[in-house]
Design a protein around this motif. Structure first.
Motif, PDB file in Angstrom:
ATOM      1  N   UNK A  76       0.853  -1.167   0.065  1.00  0.00           N
ATOM      2  CA  UNK A  76       0.019  -0.187  -0.060  1.00  0.00           C
ATOM      3  C   UNK A  76       0.947   1.178   0.002  1.00  0.00           C
ATOM      4  N   UNK A  77       0.352   2.397  -0.467  1.00  0.00           N
ATOM      5  CA  UNK A  77       1.027   3.523  -0.159  1.00  0.00           C
ATOM      6  C   UNK A  77       1.825   3.698   1.134  1.00  0.00           C
ATOM      7  N   UNK A  78       1.284   3.487   2.171  1.00  0.00           N
ATOM      8  CA  UNK A  78       1.739   3.759   3.272  1.00  0.00           C
ATOM      9  C   UNK A  78       2.770   2.371   3.742  1.00  0.00           C
ATOM     10  N   UNK A  79       2.905   1.530   3.309  1.00  0.00           N
ATOM     11  CA  UNK A  79       3.724   0.369   3.517  1.00  0.00           C
ATOM     12  C   UNK A  79       2.986  -1.112   3.230  1.00  0.00           C
ATOM     13  N   UNK A  80       3.747  -2.139   3.594  1.00  0.00           N
ATOM     14  CA  UNK A  80       3.403  -3.406   3.236  1.00  0.00           C
ATOM     15  C   UNK A  80       2.447  -3.840   4.494  1.00  0.00           C
ATOM     16  N   UNK A  81       0.965  -4.288   4.016  1.00  0.00           N
ATOM     17  CA  UNK A  81       0.295  -4.750   4.976  1.00  0.00           C
ATOM     18  C   UNK A  81       0.065  -6.248   4.762  1.00  0.00           C
ATOM     19  N   UNK A  82       0.652  -7.023   6.088  1.00  0.00           N
ATOM     20  CA  UNK A  82       0.349  -8.503   6.074  1.00  0.00           C
ATOM     21  C   UNK A  82      -1.084  -9.003   5.937  1.00  0.00           C
ATOM     22  N   UNK A  83      -1.328 -10.066   5.173  1.00  0.00           N
ATOM     23  CA  UNK A  83      -2.675 -10.545   5.041  1.00  0.00           C
ATOM     24  C   UNK A  83      -2.766 -11.879   5.855  1.00  0.00           C
ATOM     25  N   UNK A  84      -1.697 -12.558   6.313  1.00  0.00           N
ATOM     26  CA  UNK A  84      -1.790 -13.530   7.120  1.00  0.00           C
ATOM     27  C   UNK A  84      -0.757 -13.369   8.289  1.00  0.00           C
ATOM     28  N   UNK A  85      -1.276 -14.372   9.276  1.00  0.00           N
ATOM     29  CA  UNK A  85      -0.267 -14.287  10.751  1.00  0.00           C
ATOM     30  C   UNK A  85       1.125 -14.637  10.156  1.00  0.00           C
ATOM     31  N   UNK A  86       2.012 -14.073  10.913  1.00  0.00           N
ATOM     32  CA  UNK A  86       3.540 -14.520  10.824  1.00  0.00           C
ATOM     33  C   UNK A  86       3.991 -14.627   9.345  1.00  0.00           C
ATOM     34  N   UNK A  87       3.749 -13.430   8.714  1.00  0.00           N
ATOM     35  CA  UNK A  87       4.370 -13.326   7.196  1.00  0.00           C
ATOM     36  C   UNK A  87       5.782 -13.679   7.191  1.00  0.00           C
ATOM     37  N   UNK A  88       6.843 -13.276   8.091  1.00  0.00           N
ATOM     38  CA  UNK A  88       7.932 -13.472   7.887  1.00  0.00           C
ATOM     39  C   UNK A  88       8.233 -15.134   7.853  1.00  0.00           C
TER      40      UNK A  88
END
Length: 267
Positions: free
Chosen positions: A53-65
């Motif tokens: 998004x313009x303001x940054x990365x929005x995770x859509x799942x838990x524990x994206x990393x």
């Protein structure tokens, strides 16, 4: 930004889709996808993992990393930002990740299958271009050269009064495995499926060069396509655009006759 927005970035585990081309699965998805410049999608099951998004990365799942391949995907996302357009025209092949696992899962011995069919392993490209929408209103992805050739050929055919519709283009190894899994669930055997579909890793669709073509008022991917004006036009003109029929009658690969399946070889 416009050129980048029409490019699918590809890694072994995750696809990076341009915003505005994926279908929302909920109101929450719709709001995010409407604002996203990129959406990270897991190839194995199509799960949306994150939205840029313009303001940054929005995770859509838990524990994206912890997602497999996330570091590679994020590195690619940064490299293809609107401010660093370098490399946008180059295309590399991805490693054949997890392919042996997929074939073992189906009970297919790679060497035996390759020797019997004469088919070769096909790597996925790390970048594909948007080539319009197919007849099901899904985004069509092809190699850059194949995308340009298809659009030119489609336009030439239309000027001759012939409608060419795309049925499908690029398919990942995971997508091909899903075809087998769905047909197995319907009671077909692996051998029966192999008469119609190449084994995962061996389909021309993986490389972004192959295109299934249909036309108006004709069921998709049926042998009756050979009786249409579209097929007659392709026989006379496709070679000039770099496309060739991959599986004619009695082809040496043992695949059923597919008058709809054409592959871009270049001009």
């Amino acid at each position: 930004m416009r050129g980048i927005a029409r490019v699918l970035l590809n890694t072994p585990d995750i696809e990076l889709w341009p915003g505005g081309l994926l279908r929302a699965r909920s109101n929450h998805d719709a709001r995010l996808l409407a604002r996203a410049t990129r959406v990270l999608r897991r190839k194995r099951d199509g799960r949306y993992l994150a939205a840029e998004l313009p303001e940054g990365l929005m995770p859509l799942v838990p524990s994206l990393h912890r997602e497999a391949g996330i570091e590679t995907a994020l590195d690619l996302l940064e490299a293809f930002s609107p401010h660093t357009r370098w490399g946008i025209e180059r295309v590399y092949e991805l490693p054949l990740a997890r392919l042996h696992e997929r074939l073992d899962q189906l009970g297919i011995e790679e060497g035996d299958y390759a020797g019997r069919t004469g088919l070769e392993l096909v790597a996925e490209p790390d970048r594909l271009d948007f080539a319009g929408f197919d007849m099901f209103r899904r985004p069509l992805w092809l190699l850059p050269g194949a995308a340009r050739a298809w659009l030119h050929m489609q336009g030439d055919a239309l000027r001759a009064g012939v409608v060419l519709d795309s049925i499908s283009g690029y398919r990942s190894h995971d997508y091909q495995l899903g075809i087998f899994e769905r047909k197995l669930a319907r009671g077909q055997s692996v051998d029966e499926i192999l008469n119609v579909n190449a084994a995962p890793g061996f389909s021309e669709h993986h490389g972004g060069r192959a295109l299934d073509i249909g036309t108006t008022d004709e069921p998709p991917a049926e042998e009756s396509f050979e009786k249409t004006r579209a097929f007659e036009w392709l026989q006379a003109n496709a070679e000039g655009h770099g496309f060739a029929l991959s599986y004619p009658r009695d082809n040496p690969h043992g695949i059923v006759y597919e008058p709809w399946h054409w592959c871009w070889r270049g001009v």
